[in-house]
Design a protein around this motif. Structure first.
Motif: not given
Length: 117
Positions: A85-89, A111-114
């Motif tokens: 999720i932190n990747d630019d791509d 919101d699903c990731l929280k």
């Protein structure tokens, strides 16, 4: 006077007996306490070793060697397409190039990731 001396002697005998029996109990309790503590340390050591091994595995998985990366490319491994999720791509995948507009889009619902607390 004789009764006082007999009382003192009996008190002295009971005191000495109590001293040695308490000394023995204290020694036994100390040995038991050391055994329990050593078992506790052994359990903690095993737990830390397990954590260490899982960290090493995660490190090797997330940071493969150059030879492992070359093998993944050669074997066309699905890990090539992993994104964080932190990747630019993140959520970007290029299968080829074209000037046409994409027929679909992909979006991420944060919101699903929280995590629920």
């Amino acid at each position: 006077m004789l009764i006082g001396l007999a009382g003192t002697n009996s008190h002295l005998v009971f005191s000495i007996t109590a001293f040695f029996s308490e000394k023995k109990e204290i020694k036994e309790k100390k040995i038991k306490r050391e055994e329990v503590y050593n078992q506790y340390l052994l359990g903690i050591r095993k737990k830390l070793d397990t954590y260490k091994q899982s960290e090493i595995e995660a490190l090797h998985y997330n940071h493969p060697t150059m030879n492992e990366i070359a093998n993944m490319i050669h074997e066309y491994n699905p890990r090539i397409y992993e994104r964080d999720i932190n990747d630019d791509d993140f959520l970007t995948l290029s299968v080829g190039t074209t000037t046409d507009k994409s027929e679909y889009s992909v979006s991420l619902d944060y919101d699903c990731l929280k995590q629920k607390r």
